[in-house]
Structure formats: structure tokens, C-alpha cells
Write an enzyme that holds these catalytic residues in place. Structure first.
Site, PDB file in Angstrom:
ATOM      1  N   LYS A 443       0.826  -0.718   0.036  1.00  8.81           N
ATOM      2  CA  LYS A 443       0.237   0.252   0.509  1.00  8.81           C
ATOM      3  C   LYS A 443       0.832   1.325  -0.048  1.00  8.81           C
ATOM      4  O   LYS A 443       0.926   1.633   1.297  1.00  8.81           O
ATOM      5  CB  LYS A 443      -0.686  -0.109   1.554  1.00  8.81           C
ATOM      6  CG  LYS A 443      -1.462  -0.805   1.550  1.00  8.81           C
ATOM      7  CD  LYS A 443      -2.307  -1.167   2.290  1.00  8.81           C
ATOM      8  CE  LYS A 443      -3.372  -2.477   2.733  1.00  8.81           C
ATOM      9  NZ  LYS A 443      -2.469  -3.528   3.858  1.00  8.81           N
ATOM     10  N   TRP A 448      -2.385   0.105  -4.498  1.00  7.74           N
ATOM     11  CA  TRP A 448      -2.113  -1.638  -4.359  1.00  7.74           C
ATOM     12  C   TRP A 448      -0.795  -1.159  -5.128  1.00  7.74           C
ATOM     13  O   TRP A 448      -1.347  -1.080  -6.856  1.00  7.74           O
ATOM     14  CB  TRP A 448      -3.181  -1.323  -4.523  1.00  7.74           C
ATOM     15  CG  TRP A 448      -4.105  -1.591  -3.295  1.00  7.74           C
ATOM     16  CD1 TRP A 448      -3.615  -1.421  -2.231  1.00  7.74           C
ATOM     17  CD2 TRP A 448      -5.031  -2.153  -2.770  1.00  7.74           C
ATOM     18  NE1 TRP A 448      -4.402  -1.143  -1.117  1.00  7.74           N
ATOM     19  CE2 TRP A 448      -5.606  -2.446  -1.637  1.00  7.74           C
ATOM     20  CE3 TRP A 448      -5.265  -3.425  -3.048  1.00  7.74           C
ATOM     21  CZ2 TRP A 448      -6.765  -3.361  -0.806  1.00  7.74           C
ATOM     22  CZ3 TRP A 448      -6.381  -4.079  -2.740  1.00  7.74           C
ATOM     23  CH2 TRP A 448      -6.860  -3.884  -1.712  1.00  7.74           C
TER      24      TRP A 448
END
Ligand code: ADP
Length: 546
Positions: A443, A448
């Protein structure tokens, strides 16, 4: 109004009955730890499985109880697949590569009373036995002459057990929902959990596996079973093969490329199934020995690969070197395991190599019998547009409804959806592409980064053997990717060459903050990268060096 068709229970014994009756002379070829070959047939397997069923009665194994195996892929293990389940006992295939504490936990948790083991695991058995008070008998899978010296109580010889057992046995009829096999997940976090399959789920899953857009088994196939019989029902191969009378080749513990090549050539294998690491080493060996190999002798048409994402180079090399199609399958122990397979659609008929490989690199489309959906961070359904990233949820006739002995409690939601812990996209044609495990996702700045995609690209670098990308804590970005690389022997690229290789292939903010060359990368007992260990080891790396 109800239909007026017969309802016969879907029992595993019906698969063996079919193979015995109509494909009785089809061979099961296996190789033992010493490299010796053994040839048997479905008819012989059926006869010996009946003796085994009688032997289990004799050993006092009650119906419904688990019987464990610690064994490689060989004909005796294959007989256990049928003898144990057909008799209404539960076959518990144990992965001998697990840590001894995990093995102890699993065997005690399953309450196995009898353990069948290959002599090669004699030392392991001796180490385990003092910790397994419930085991009443240890059965060595060999004849008297090969009996290992093991200091355990009640050591029995498999061949003697069979020779002494009655040959006649009528496979019992029972509820198709009866438990048939038991496999534990490898439990990289927490204790391993048991997945308990039923006869019905196993037969349906095998029917699915035979379908042309799935593993496409036929009676004319010869299948090399590299995936261990102790790993998630060996992807259903032992059951699906009997359903169509395919010849099986069981390589035992010798999984080096030369041994596999020998088997493929000698036995005329048309299909083979195994994890990507096996294929990576296999292809590297073929490339090195190309001059002395007559590749035209191979009858191999397709190879199926699952468990981890195969790097693009594997798909390309199978195509370019051997004209072989790599069929990817995705699934989990919890899904029997096959949930998706990467078979082409009509639109791929005229696809060039590049487009085909781009399709093959995805984890495949859901097969009939399985339903998949993609769910966002707040539980909302995400579109199948190939770009929305979310957790994969799955349900279907061969998907878990709860773990053995209710470990972990309720694992599906009220509509039966099981959270896979895999993060993916699904494109409009239904092809799933895994980007990560939920626990491995990186993250960075609220977005992501896919570790799988960077790993896959890195492995296309000519000097790289294997790569792992892990999340490292970062003061500004929360997490950043760190790339760990195991090089091919004798290669010495510098960090910059690796980074340059990636630079035109991924977004700038996906670029790893550092590259570390390592001797080797740690793996789980099922061949997956052990990222928990890597995260612990390199925890804080960027804070120091970055
Ligand atoms: P374990 O017992 O190691 O958890 P499983 O064999 O049940 O093992 O592993 C299931 C997981 O393996 C999946 O959730 C997924 O993360 C990974 N996996 C399986 N097939 C593939 C594939 N084709 N590509 C990428 N990852 C895969």
C-alpha cells in the site's frame, strides 16, 4: 413437478469401477525413490484397493475416520486414494515437507489412527511417533524386503497387509455427502486448517476437470502427475484420470528435470501438471541440453500450472521450445482446488503469440460449478472491467462451507461467498488476474502496487532466476516495494541493470526502492514464496538504506 430421473450417489468408488471395467488395461506407471519403475493397471489397482478396504476393517479403522499418508506419487499412494475413500474412510494426505511441529499438530488434530508412509520418510516417522499418541499402526508402503528399520510400535508392511487381506469386497453405497478426503492448508499464518471434501464434491470437481475448457482429459491421454498427491487432491488428477481412463505417470520423489524429461519421452506423456518452479528448472535444463535431446520424440501437448503465478518466460519457452500450451489454473485447497483455467475463447483462434501469452498469463476464467466475484474495500461489488482491483470471493459445489472441526468458525457469508484472500481483477471475458494476496499487497500512498506483476516482469530479465517483492514500511508513503532477486548461476548484473529493465514496463511509482541480491529465496511447503519470513528479515531496510 419433480423430474423422473434416477438419483445415484456420486461416490468415488464409481470412478474406479468405471476405469476397471472399461479401461482395465490402461497403465499406472510409477518410479520409486531409487528410480526403479513399476507398472500396474486400473484393473490391478481396483483389485488391490479392495484388499486394502478389507485390511482397513482388519485394522479396526471405523467408517468415517481419517487415515493418513506421508508419501510421494507412487502406485501404492494411488491405491490408497481409492481403497480408503471407497470403503467410506477418509484419506488424509499429509505434506511431509511441513515443519515437524506442523505435522504433529495436523496428525493429532485429524486424530489419524493409522499412518501409511513411504520408507524414505522412516526418519521423519521415528521423529514424529512419540508425539502422536493416537496412532495405533504405522504401515510402510513397500514389501517385506524393503522394510525400513523404524523404532515405532506396531510397524506393518503394506504388501503383507494386502496379501493377507480377502480379495472380495463390494464397495459400499452411502450418502454422497460423506467425507472422502482431508487436506490441511499450509498455514503460513496460524495453525493449519483442515478442508474436508465429500464424495459428491470430489466427483463433480473431477467431472469439471475433464471438460475441454478445463484440463481436457481423455482416455487417449498420458498424464505426468508432478503435483504431489499430498497437495490439494493433486488438483483432481487421480480422480479425473480414472473418469476417462487416462494413463498416469507418477514420478515419485525424483522431480529433477532430467527425470521428468525421461518419463515424458519414455511414456509418451501428452499432459503434465506441476507448479511453476518445476517448469522453470525443467525449461532451463532443456535449453542447456538442447543439442543432445531429440525434442521431436516428446508427445507433450499441454502443461498445467498452478499454485503460484508462472512468469511470462515459462509460457513463452514452452511455446517456443516445445510447441506446448501452458494452461494456467487458479484455486485453493479450499476450492478442491480448480476454480479457474486459462483456456482460450473463440476470439483467440486467430490470436498471434503475443496476444495468446497475454491471455495465458492471467489466472483463467471460472469453470462451470464455480462462481466468482470481486469485492471492494467496503464490501461493494466491483465491475469486471479488467482494471478494478478487489478481493476475489468464490462459491460453488466444490468450495468449502467450513473448516474441519469448525476451526475459524463461520467462513462464508450468508450467501455462501468465501473470501479467498486473493486480490485480483476480472476482465470482461471473465479472465481473472491475480495481483496479490491481501496480506502481501503493497500500500503505497493509498494505492496498491502488485507484487506479483513486478516479480513476473523481473523474472523475464535474462540473468534472473527468481524474484520476490515485499512491502517495506516507509515514513512518507506508508509502504514501498523492495525487490529481492536470486540470479541464475554465474550471472552478475548490477542493481541498475535490473531497474533499467523494469523502468519502461511499470509505472514510475511502482519502481522498487531497492534491489537486494540473495543466494536463495525461502518457500513454503507448497512452493510459494515465504513472504512473512522475508518481511521479518528486511523489516526496516529502507529506513536504514533508503
Ligand atoms: P496453501 O496451503 O499454501 O495456502 P493452496 O495450495 O491452497 O495453498 O494455495 C492457494 C493460493 O495459491 C491461492 O489463494 C493463490 O494465492 C495461490 N495460487 C493458486 N494458483 C495460482 C495461480 N495460478 N497464480 C497465482 N497464484 C495462485
Amino acid at each position: 413437478m419433480l423430474g423422473l430421473m434416477q438419483q445415484r450417489p456420486l461416490l468415488i468408488s464409481t470412478l474406479l469401477n468405471y476405469a476397471e471395467t472399461w479401461h482395465g488395461d490402461r497403465e499406472i506407471v510409477s518410479r520409486d525413490a531409487d528410480g526403479k519403475f513399476h507398472r500396474t493397471t486400473y484393473a490391478e489397482v481396483a483389485g488391490r484397493a479392495r484388499r486394502l478396504a478389507n485390511a482397513l476393517h482388519g485394522l479396526g479403522v471405523a467408517a468415517g475416520t481419517p487415515v493418513a499418508t506421508l508419501a510421494w506419487n507412487g502406485f501404492r499412494h494411488f491405491e490408497l486414494y481409492y481403497g480408503v475413500t471407497g470403503a467410506g474412510r477418509v484419506l488424509h494426505t499429509v505434506n511431509p515437507r511441513l515443519f515437524p511441529e506442523q505435522l504433529r499438530y495436523i496428525l493429532n488434530h485429524a486424530e489419524d489412527g493409522v499412518v501409511f508412509f513411504d520408507p524414505i520418510f522412516a526418519a521423519l516417522v521415528e521423529q514424529l511417533s512419540p508425539h502422536l499418541p493416537l496412532v495405533r499402526a504405522w504401515v510402510a508402503l513397500c514389501d517385506r524386503a524393503d522394510m525400513p528399520a523404524v523404532a515405532v510400535d506396531n510397524l506393518l508392511c503394506y504388501e503383507e497387509l494386502l496379501a493377507e487381506a480377502q480379495p472380495d469386497y463390494d464397495w459400499p453405497k452411502f450418502d454422497e455427502n460423506t467425507a472422502s478426503t482431508l487436506c490441511y492448508t499450509s498455514g503460513t499464518t496460524g495453525n493449519p486448517k483442515g478442508v474436508l471434501y465429500s464424495h459428491r464434491s470430489t466427483v463433480l470437481h473431477a467431472m469439471g476437470a475433464c471438460a475441454v475448457d478445463n484440463l481436457a482429459f481423455s482416455g487417449r491421454d498420458t498424464i505426468l502427475v508432478v503435483v504431489p498427491l499430498f497437495h490439494a487432491n493433486a488438483w483432481s488428477i487421480p480422480f479425473a484420470a480414472a473418469m476417462c481412463g487416462a494413463k498416469l505417470v507418477l514420478p515419485g520423489p525424483k522431480l529433477d528435470p532430467e527425470s521428468l524429461y525421461l518419463l515424458m519421452e519414455q511414456e509418451g506423456c501428452t499432459k503434465a501438471g506441476g507448479i511453476p518452479t518445476i517448469w522453470l528448472t525443467f525449461l532451463a535444463w532443456i535449453e542447456t541440453h538442447r543439442e543432445r535431446l531429440d525434442l521431436s520424440k516428446l508427445k507433450l501437448k499441454s502443461v498445467f500450472s498452478g499454485g503460484t503465478a508462472p512468469p511470462r518466460v515459462i509460457i513463452e519457452k514452452f511455446h517456443d521450445l516445445l510447441g506446448v500450451f501452458l494452461l494456467q489454473a487458479w484455486g485453493m485447497t479450499e476450492t478442491s482446488p480448480i476454480a479457474t483455467t486459462g483456456s482460450p475463447l473463440a476470439k483467440h483462434d486467430l490470436a498471434d503469440r503475443e496476444r495468446m501469452v497475454t491471455m495465458q498469463i492471467k489466472q483463467g476464467r471460472q469453470v462451470y460449478g464455480i462462481e466468482l466475484k470481486l469485492v471492494g474495500k467496503n464490501g461493494e461489488n466491483l465491475p469486471h472491467d479488467g482494471s478494478a482491483v478487489g478481493e476475489l470471493k468464490v462459491r460453488g459445489n466444490w468450495v468449502i462451507s467450513g473448516y474441519f472441526k469448525n476451526e475459524g468458525g463461520q467462513v462464508t457469508d450468508e450467501n455462501g461467498w468465501f473470501g479467498t484472500g486473493d486480490v485480483a481483477t476480472i476482465d470482461p471475458d471473465g479472465y481473472v488476474q491475480l495481483t496479490d494476496r491481501l496480506k502481501d499487497v503493497i500500500k503505497s500512498g493509498g494505492e496498491w502496487i502488485s507484487s506479483i506483476e513486478i516479480e513476473n516482469l523481473t523474472v523475464s530479465h535474462p540473468d534472473v532466476f527468481e524474484a520476490a517483492v515485499i512491502a517495506i514500511a516507509h515514513p512518507t508513503w506508508q509502504e514501498r516495494p523492495l525487490l529481492l532477486v536470486q540470479l541464475k548461476p554465474g550471472r552478475q548484473p548490477d542493481k541498475q541493470s535490473i531497474l533499467n529493465f523494469l523502468s519502461d514496463k511499470i509505472a514510475k511509482w511502482w519502481m522498487p526502492d531497492d534491489v537486494i541480491f540473495v543466494e536463495s529465496l525461502p518457500h513454503t511447503a507448497t512452493g510459494k514464496l515465504l513472504k512473512t519470513e522475508l518481511r521479518e528479515k528486511y523489516h526496516g531496510h529502507l529506513a536504514v538504506h533508503g
